[in-house]
Design an enzyme around this catalytic site. Sequence first.
Site, PDB file in Angstrom:
ATOM      1  N   ASP A   7     -25.491  23.106  15.289  1.00  0.00           N
ATOM      2  CA  ASP A   7     -24.349  23.803  15.736  1.00  0.00           C
ATOM      3  C   ASP A   7     -24.632  25.104  15.691  1.00  0.00           C
ATOM      4  O   ASP A   7     -25.021  26.058  14.968  1.00  0.00           O
ATOM      5  CB  ASP A   7     -23.486  23.602  14.395  1.00  0.00           C
ATOM      6  CG  ASP A   7     -21.922  24.148  14.605  1.00  0.00           C
ATOM      7  OD1 ASP A   7     -21.718  24.347  15.687  1.00  0.00           O
ATOM      8  OD2 ASP A   7     -21.481  24.697  13.594  1.00  0.00           O
ATOM      9  N   GLU A  67     -24.340  21.122  19.905  1.00  0.00           N
ATOM     10  CA  GLU A  67     -23.012  20.955  20.299  1.00  0.00           C
ATOM     11  C   GLU A  67     -22.634  21.763  21.847  1.00  0.00           C
ATOM     12  O   GLU A  67     -23.318  23.036  22.065  1.00  0.00           O
ATOM     13  CB  GLU A  67     -22.095  21.775  19.411  1.00  0.00           C
ATOM     14  CG  GLU A  67     -20.709  21.820  19.424  1.00  0.00           C
ATOM     15  CD  GLU A  67     -19.717  22.409  18.361  1.00  0.00           C
ATOM     16  OE1 GLU A  67     -19.716  22.004  17.391  1.00  0.00           O
ATOM     17  OE2 GLU A  67     -19.054  23.537  18.866  1.00  0.00           O
ATOM     18  N   ASP A 140     -20.771  24.781   8.727  1.00  0.00           N
ATOM     19  CA  ASP A 140     -21.595  24.880  10.037  1.00  0.00           C
ATOM     20  C   ASP A 140     -22.559  23.741   9.884  1.00  0.00           C
ATOM     21  O   ASP A 140     -22.747  22.784  10.779  1.00  0.00           O
ATOM     22  CB  ASP A 140     -22.315  26.016   9.937  1.00  0.00           C
ATOM     23  CG  ASP A 140     -21.660  27.485   9.815  1.00  0.00           C
ATOM     24  OD1 ASP A 140     -21.225  28.279  10.585  1.00  0.00           O
ATOM     25  OD2 ASP A 140     -21.155  27.665   8.484  1.00  0.00           O
TER      26      ASP A 140
END
Lengths: 176, 176
Positions: A7, A67, A140
Amino acid sequence: MRVLGVDPGLTRCGLGVVDGRPGRAGMVALGVIRTPSDAEPGERLVYLESQLEHWIERFRPERVAIERVFADVNVASVMTTAHASAIAILVATKAGLPIGFHTPTEVKAAVTGSGRAGKAQVGAMVQRILGLDDPPRPADAADALALAVCHAWRGAAADRLQGLAEQTGRRLAAQR
Amino acid sequence: MRVLGVDPGLTRCGLGVVDGRPGRAGMVALGVIRTPSDAEPGERLVYLESQLEHWIERFRPERVAIERVFADVNVASVMTTAHASAIAILVATKAGLPIGFHTPTEVKAAVTGSGRAGKAQVGAMVQRILGLDDPPRPADAADALALAVCHAWRGAAADRLQGLAEQTGRRLAAQR
Protein backbone atom coordinates in the site's frame (compact mmCIF):
# COMPACT_ATOMS: atom_id res chain seq x y z
CA MET A 1 1.24 -18.48 -4.20
CA ARG A 2 3.13 -16.07 -1.96
CA VAL A 3 2.23 -12.42 -2.54
CA LEU A 4 3.72 -9.22 -1.12
CA GLY A 5 1.05 -6.53 -0.98
CA VAL A 6 2.24 -2.91 -1.01
CA ASP A 7 0.00 0.00 0.00
CA PRO A 8 2.30 2.74 -1.29
CA GLY A 9 3.05 5.83 0.77
CA LEU A 10 6.10 7.82 1.76
CA THR A 11 5.15 8.73 5.32
CA ARG A 12 3.67 5.26 5.80
CA CYS A 13 4.01 2.38 3.33
CA GLY A 14 1.94 -0.68 4.30
CA LEU A 15 3.33 -4.16 3.61
CA GLY A 16 1.63 -7.53 3.94
CA VAL A 17 2.81 -10.98 2.88
CA VAL A 18 0.25 -13.74 2.33
CA ASP A 19 0.36 -17.35 1.19
CA GLY A 20 -2.86 -17.85 -0.72
CA ARG A 21 -4.86 -19.96 -3.06
CA PRO A 22 -8.45 -19.21 -4.16
CA GLY A 23 -10.75 -19.02 -1.11
CA ARG A 24 -7.90 -19.54 1.37
CA ALA A 25 -5.00 -17.45 2.63
CA GLY A 26 -2.53 -17.38 5.50
CA MET A 27 -0.59 -14.42 6.81
CA VAL A 28 3.20 -14.55 6.63
CA ALA A 29 4.19 -11.01 7.64
CA LEU A 30 2.79 -7.55 8.26
CA GLY A 31 4.49 -4.19 8.62
CA VAL A 32 4.76 -0.51 7.83
CA ILE A 33 7.78 1.36 6.48
CA ARG A 34 7.81 4.90 7.86
CA THR A 35 9.93 7.83 6.73
CA PRO A 36 9.87 11.25 8.43
CA SER A 37 8.05 13.89 6.36
CA ASP A 38 10.78 16.49 7.11
CA ALA A 39 13.54 14.32 5.59
CA GLU A 40 14.94 15.00 2.10
CA PRO A 41 12.64 13.46 -0.57
CA GLY A 42 15.58 11.50 -1.98
CA GLU A 43 16.61 10.08 1.38
CA ARG A 44 13.04 8.89 1.94
CA LEU A 45 12.97 7.10 -1.43
CA VAL A 46 16.39 5.50 -0.86
CA TYR A 47 15.27 4.22 2.55
CA LEU A 48 11.99 2.89 1.13
CA GLU A 49 13.91 1.12 -1.64
CA SER A 50 16.29 -0.56 0.84
CA GLN A 51 13.41 -1.69 3.08
CA LEU A 52 11.41 -3.12 0.17
CA GLU A 53 14.52 -4.98 -1.04
CA HIS A 54 14.93 -6.34 2.48
CA TRP A 55 11.32 -7.59 2.61
CA ILE A 56 11.60 -9.32 -0.75
CA GLU A 57 14.90 -10.94 0.24
CA ARG A 58 13.52 -12.08 3.59
CA PHE A 59 10.05 -13.32 2.61
CA ARG A 60 10.71 -14.34 -1.02
CA PRO A 61 7.28 -13.53 -2.51
CA GLU A 62 6.49 -14.90 -5.98
CA ARG A 63 4.47 -11.82 -6.90
CA VAL A 64 4.00 -8.25 -5.80
CA ALA A 65 0.60 -6.54 -5.65
CA ILE A 66 0.60 -2.74 -5.62
CA GLU A 67 -2.36 -0.48 -5.05
CA ARG A 68 -3.16 1.44 -8.19
CA VAL A 69 -2.93 5.13 -7.38
CA PHE A 70 -5.30 7.58 -9.01
CA ALA A 71 -4.29 11.15 -9.66
CA ASP A 72 -7.65 12.58 -8.61
CA VAL A 73 -7.96 11.04 -5.13
CA ASN A 74 -6.03 13.56 -3.05
CA VAL A 75 -3.98 16.18 -4.82
CA ALA A 76 -1.92 17.00 -1.73
CA SER A 77 -0.57 13.49 -1.10
CA VAL A 78 -0.85 11.91 -4.54
CA MET A 79 2.65 12.89 -5.67
CA THR A 80 4.46 11.30 -2.71
CA THR A 81 2.22 8.23 -3.06
CA ALA A 82 3.13 8.01 -6.74
CA HIS A 83 6.82 8.34 -5.85
CA ALA A 84 6.55 5.48 -3.34
CA SER A 85 4.65 3.42 -5.92
CA ALA A 86 7.42 3.95 -8.50
CA ILE A 87 10.03 2.68 -6.04
CA ALA A 88 7.95 -0.44 -5.32
CA ILE A 89 7.56 -1.09 -9.07
CA LEU A 90 11.32 -0.61 -9.60
CA VAL A 91 12.35 -2.91 -6.75
CA ALA A 92 9.89 -5.68 -7.72
CA THR A 93 10.96 -5.55 -11.37
CA LYS A 94 14.65 -5.69 -10.50
CA ALA A 95 13.90 -8.72 -8.30
CA GLY A 96 12.29 -10.36 -11.35
CA LEU A 97 8.82 -10.49 -9.75
CA PRO A 98 5.59 -10.06 -11.73
CA ILE A 99 3.54 -7.10 -10.52
CA GLY A 100 -0.23 -6.83 -10.28
CA PHE A 101 -2.03 -3.53 -9.85
CA HIS A 102 -5.39 -3.40 -8.12
CA THR A 103 -7.69 -0.49 -7.36
CA PRO A 104 -9.04 -0.08 -3.81
CA THR A 105 -12.49 -0.99 -5.22
CA GLU A 106 -11.19 -4.29 -6.63
CA VAL A 107 -9.52 -5.13 -3.32
CA LYS A 108 -12.65 -4.38 -1.29
CA ALA A 109 -14.80 -6.42 -3.68
CA ALA A 110 -12.37 -9.35 -3.54
CA VAL A 111 -12.33 -9.62 0.25
CA THR A 112 -15.83 -8.41 1.24
CA GLY A 113 -17.93 -8.92 -1.89
CA SER A 114 -18.61 -5.16 -2.08
CA GLY A 115 -16.45 -2.52 -3.73
CA ARG A 116 -17.92 0.07 -1.38
CA ALA A 117 -17.07 -1.67 1.90
CA GLY A 118 -15.66 0.50 4.70
CA LYS A 119 -12.24 0.23 6.36
CA ALA A 120 -13.66 -1.66 9.38
CA GLN A 121 -15.47 -4.20 7.20
CA VAL A 122 -12.34 -4.85 5.13
CA GLY A 123 -10.31 -5.26 8.34
CA ALA A 124 -12.87 -7.69 9.78
CA MET A 125 -12.93 -9.79 6.59
CA VAL A 126 -9.13 -9.84 6.34
CA GLN A 127 -9.04 -11.00 9.97
CA ARG A 128 -11.55 -13.79 9.25
CA ILE A 129 -9.89 -14.89 5.97
CA LEU A 130 -6.45 -15.07 7.57
CA GLY A 131 -7.75 -16.58 10.84
CA LEU A 132 -6.27 -13.81 13.00
CA ASP A 133 -7.26 -13.18 16.62
CA ASP A 134 -7.71 -9.44 16.00
CA PRO A 135 -8.19 -7.18 12.98
CA PRO A 136 -4.76 -6.42 11.50
CA ARG A 137 -3.27 -3.07 12.56
CA PRO A 138 -2.25 -0.46 11.57
CA ALA A 139 -4.70 0.32 8.77
CA ASP A 140 -1.98 0.70 6.07
CA ALA A 141 -0.72 -2.82 6.81
CA ALA A 142 -4.30 -4.18 6.80
CA ASP A 143 -4.82 -2.65 3.35
CA ALA A 144 -1.59 -4.26 2.15
CA LEU A 145 -2.76 -7.67 3.43
CA ALA A 146 -6.15 -7.24 1.70
CA LEU A 147 -4.28 -6.32 -1.50
CA ALA A 148 -2.12 -9.46 -1.24
CA VAL A 149 -5.20 -11.65 -0.63
CA CYS A 150 -6.99 -10.02 -3.60
CA HIS A 151 -4.01 -10.66 -5.85
CA ALA A 152 -3.46 -14.24 -4.70
CA TRP A 153 -7.10 -15.04 -5.43
CA ARG A 154 -7.54 -13.08 -8.64
CA GLY A 155 -4.05 -13.99 -9.85
CA ALA A 156 -4.69 -17.69 -9.35
CA ALA A 157 -8.02 -17.41 -11.18
CA ALA A 158 -6.33 -15.51 -14.01
CA ASP A 159 -3.58 -18.15 -14.20
CA ARG A 160 -6.20 -20.92 -14.35
CA LEU A 161 -8.05 -19.15 -17.17
CA GLN A 162 -4.74 -18.63 -18.96
CA GLY A 163 -3.93 -22.35 -18.51
CA LEU A 164 -7.38 -23.38 -19.80
CA ALA A 165 -7.00 -21.11 -22.82
CA GLU A 166 -3.59 -22.58 -23.60
CA GLN A 167 -4.91 -26.15 -23.14
CA THR A 168 -7.85 -25.43 -25.44
CA GLY A 169 -5.49 -23.83 -27.93
CA ARG A 170 -3.24 -26.89 -27.91
CA ARG A 171 -6.25 -29.22 -28.27
CA LEU A 172 -7.62 -27.21 -31.21
CA ALA A 173 -4.17 -27.18 -32.81
CA ALA A 174 -3.89 -30.98 -32.37
CA GLN A 175 -7.32 -31.50 -34.00
CA ARG A 176 -6.34 -29.55 -37.10
CA MET B 1 28.66 24.75 -11.54
CA ARG B 2 27.67 21.78 -13.68
CA VAL B 3 23.96 20.96 -13.54
CA LEU B 4 21.97 18.08 -15.00
CA GLY B 5 18.42 19.21 -15.75
CA VAL B 6 15.71 16.53 -15.88
CA ASP B 7 12.30 17.11 -17.45
CA PRO B 8 10.69 13.95 -16.09
CA GLY B 9 8.58 11.69 -18.27
CA LEU B 10 8.30 8.00 -19.01
CA THR B 11 7.58 8.13 -22.74
CA ARG B 12 10.10 10.97 -23.09
CA CYS B 13 12.44 12.18 -20.35
CA GLY B 14 14.38 15.30 -21.33
CA LEU B 15 17.98 15.71 -20.16
CA GLY B 16 20.27 18.70 -20.43
CA VAL B 17 23.70 19.32 -18.93
CA VAL B 18 24.94 22.86 -18.50
CA ASP B 19 28.04 24.52 -17.05
CA GLY B 20 26.79 27.76 -15.60
CA ARG B 21 27.48 30.73 -13.40
CA PRO B 22 25.08 33.66 -12.92
CA GLY B 23 24.34 35.33 -16.25
CA ARG B 24 26.42 32.83 -18.23
CA ALA B 25 26.00 29.19 -19.23
CA GLY B 26 27.43 26.71 -21.73
CA MET B 27 25.84 23.52 -22.99
CA VAL B 28 27.59 20.23 -22.26
CA ALA B 29 25.02 17.67 -23.40
CA LEU B 30 21.43 17.30 -24.52
CA GLY B 31 19.23 14.24 -24.93
CA VAL B 32 15.96 12.40 -24.44
CA ILE B 33 15.42 9.00 -22.82
CA ARG B 34 12.50 7.27 -24.51
CA THR B 35 10.66 4.15 -23.36
CA PRO B 36 7.83 2.51 -25.34
CA SER B 37 4.41 3.11 -23.79
CA ASP B 38 3.40 -0.52 -24.36
CA ALA B 39 6.32 -1.87 -22.29
CA GLU B 40 5.82 -3.12 -18.71
CA PRO B 41 5.80 -0.16 -16.27
CA GLY B 42 8.61 -1.77 -14.28
CA GLU B 43 10.82 -2.32 -17.33
CA ARG B 44 10.39 1.34 -18.28
CA LEU B 45 11.47 2.50 -14.81
CA VAL B 46 14.47 0.14 -14.74
CA TYR B 47 15.61 1.43 -18.15
CA LEU B 48 15.15 5.05 -17.10
CA GLU B 49 17.17 4.39 -13.93
CA SER B 50 20.04 2.83 -15.88
CA GLN B 51 20.13 5.68 -18.41
CA LEU B 52 20.10 8.36 -15.71
CA GLU B 53 22.93 6.55 -13.91
CA HIS B 54 24.83 6.49 -17.19
CA TRP B 55 24.37 10.24 -17.74
CA ILE B 56 25.55 11.07 -14.22
CA GLU B 57 28.57 8.80 -14.60
CA ARG B 58 29.45 10.25 -17.99
CA PHE B 59 28.89 13.98 -17.42
CA ARG B 60 29.57 14.15 -13.65
CA PRO B 61 27.14 16.97 -12.75
CA GLU B 62 27.53 18.62 -9.33
CA ARG B 63 23.79 19.11 -8.96
CA VAL B 64 20.55 17.80 -10.42
CA ALA B 65 17.57 20.04 -11.21
CA ILE B 66 14.21 18.32 -11.59
CA GLU B 67 10.98 19.88 -12.77
CA ARG B 68 8.48 19.99 -9.95
CA VAL B 69 5.42 18.04 -11.06
CA PHE B 70 1.98 19.19 -10.01
CA ALA B 71 -0.86 16.76 -9.55
CA ASP B 72 -3.45 18.98 -11.20
CA VAL B 73 -1.74 19.67 -14.53
CA ASN B 74 -2.80 16.63 -16.53
CA VAL B 75 -4.49 13.76 -14.72
CA ALA B 76 -3.86 11.29 -17.53
CA SER B 77 -0.07 11.60 -17.63
CA VAL B 78 0.71 12.87 -14.16
CA MET B 79 1.21 9.43 -12.62
CA THR B 80 3.84 8.29 -15.13
CA THR B 81 5.52 11.69 -14.86
CA ALA B 82 5.59 11.32 -11.08
CA HIS B 83 7.05 7.80 -11.45
CA ALA B 84 9.83 9.12 -13.70
CA SER B 85 10.45 11.96 -11.26
CA ALA B 86 10.81 9.48 -8.37
CA ILE B 87 13.45 7.53 -10.30
CA ALA B 88 15.40 10.72 -11.03
CA ILE B 89 15.28 11.69 -7.33
CA LEU B 90 16.41 8.20 -6.31
CA VAL B 91 19.32 8.06 -8.77
CA ALA B 92 20.56 11.57 -7.92
CA THR B 93 20.38 10.90 -4.18
CA LYS B 94 22.25 7.61 -4.49
CA ALA B 95 24.92 9.45 -6.52
CA GLY B 96 25.25 11.89 -3.59
CA LEU B 97 24.08 14.88 -5.65
CA PRO B 98 22.01 17.74 -4.22
CA ILE B 99 18.65 18.12 -5.96
CA GLY B 100 16.81 21.32 -6.74
CA PHE B 101 13.15 21.39 -7.75
CA HIS B 102 11.82 24.16 -9.94
CA THR B 103 8.34 24.81 -11.28
CA PRO B 104 7.90 25.53 -14.98
CA THR B 105 7.00 29.12 -14.02
CA GLU B 106 10.29 29.58 -12.15
CA VAL B 107 12.24 28.19 -15.09
CA LYS B 108 10.50 30.45 -17.62
CA ALA B 109 11.03 33.49 -15.37
CA ALA B 110 14.72 32.64 -14.91
CA VAL B 111 15.52 32.39 -18.62
CA THR B 112 13.06 34.86 -20.21
CA GLY B 113 12.13 37.23 -17.37
CA SER B 114 8.47 36.17 -17.62
CA GLY B 115 6.83 33.19 -15.90
CA ARG B 116 4.24 33.12 -18.67
CA ALA B 117 6.63 32.85 -21.63
CA GLY B 118 5.70 30.37 -24.37
CA LYS B 119 7.69 27.32 -25.51
CA ALA B 120 9.17 29.15 -28.51
CA GLN B 121 10.30 32.10 -26.40
CA VAL B 122 11.95 29.79 -23.85
CA GLY B 123 13.68 27.89 -26.68
CA ALA B 124 14.91 31.14 -28.27
CA MET B 125 16.29 32.43 -24.96
CA VAL B 126 17.98 29.10 -24.16
CA GLN B 127 19.57 29.22 -27.62
CA ARG B 128 20.82 32.77 -27.01
CA ILE B 129 22.07 32.08 -23.46
CA LEU B 130 23.95 28.95 -24.52
CA GLY B 131 25.19 30.51 -27.78
CA LEU B 132 23.71 27.75 -29.96
CA ASP B 133 23.25 28.03 -33.71
CA ASP B 134 19.64 26.79 -33.49
CA PRO B 135 16.97 26.48 -30.79
CA PRO B 136 17.59 23.22 -28.90
CA ARG B 137 15.41 20.30 -30.03
CA PRO B 138 13.40 18.28 -29.14
CA ALA B 139 11.23 20.35 -26.79
CA ASP B 140 11.71 18.02 -23.77
CA ALA B 141 15.47 18.42 -24.02
CA ALA B 142 15.12 22.20 -24.41
CA ASP B 143 13.04 22.28 -21.21
CA ALA B 144 15.71 20.24 -19.42
CA LEU B 145 18.40 22.72 -20.57
CA ALA B 146 16.29 25.67 -19.37
CA LEU B 147 15.84 23.89 -16.03
CA ALA B 148 19.60 23.37 -15.70
CA VAL B 149 20.28 27.03 -16.56
CA CYS B 150 17.63 28.14 -14.04
CA HIS B 151 19.18 25.99 -11.32
CA ALA B 152 22.77 27.03 -12.07
CA TRP B 153 21.78 30.69 -11.81
CA ARG B 154 19.40 30.48 -8.89
CA GLY B 155 21.55 27.93 -7.08
CA ALA B 156 24.62 30.13 -7.37
CA ALA B 157 22.61 33.13 -6.15
CA ALA B 158 21.28 31.08 -3.22
CA ASP B 159 24.81 29.91 -2.37
CA ARG B 160 26.03 33.52 -2.47
CA LEU B 161 23.23 34.67 -0.15
CA GLN B 162 24.02 31.76 2.16
CA GLY B 163 27.70 32.72 2.11
CA LEU B 164 26.86 36.40 2.84
CA ALA B 165 24.59 35.37 5.71
CA GLU B 166 27.34 33.20 7.19
CA GLN B 167 29.91 35.99 6.78
CA THR B 168 27.59 38.50 8.42
CA GLY B 169 26.90 35.99 11.18
CA ARG B 170 30.62 35.52 11.81
CA ARG B 171 31.22 39.29 11.75
CA LEU B 172 28.40 39.90 14.24
CA ALA B 173 29.69 37.08 16.44
CA ALA B 174 33.23 38.58 16.32
CA GLN B 175 31.88 42.04 17.33
CA ARG B 176 30.22 40.68 20.44
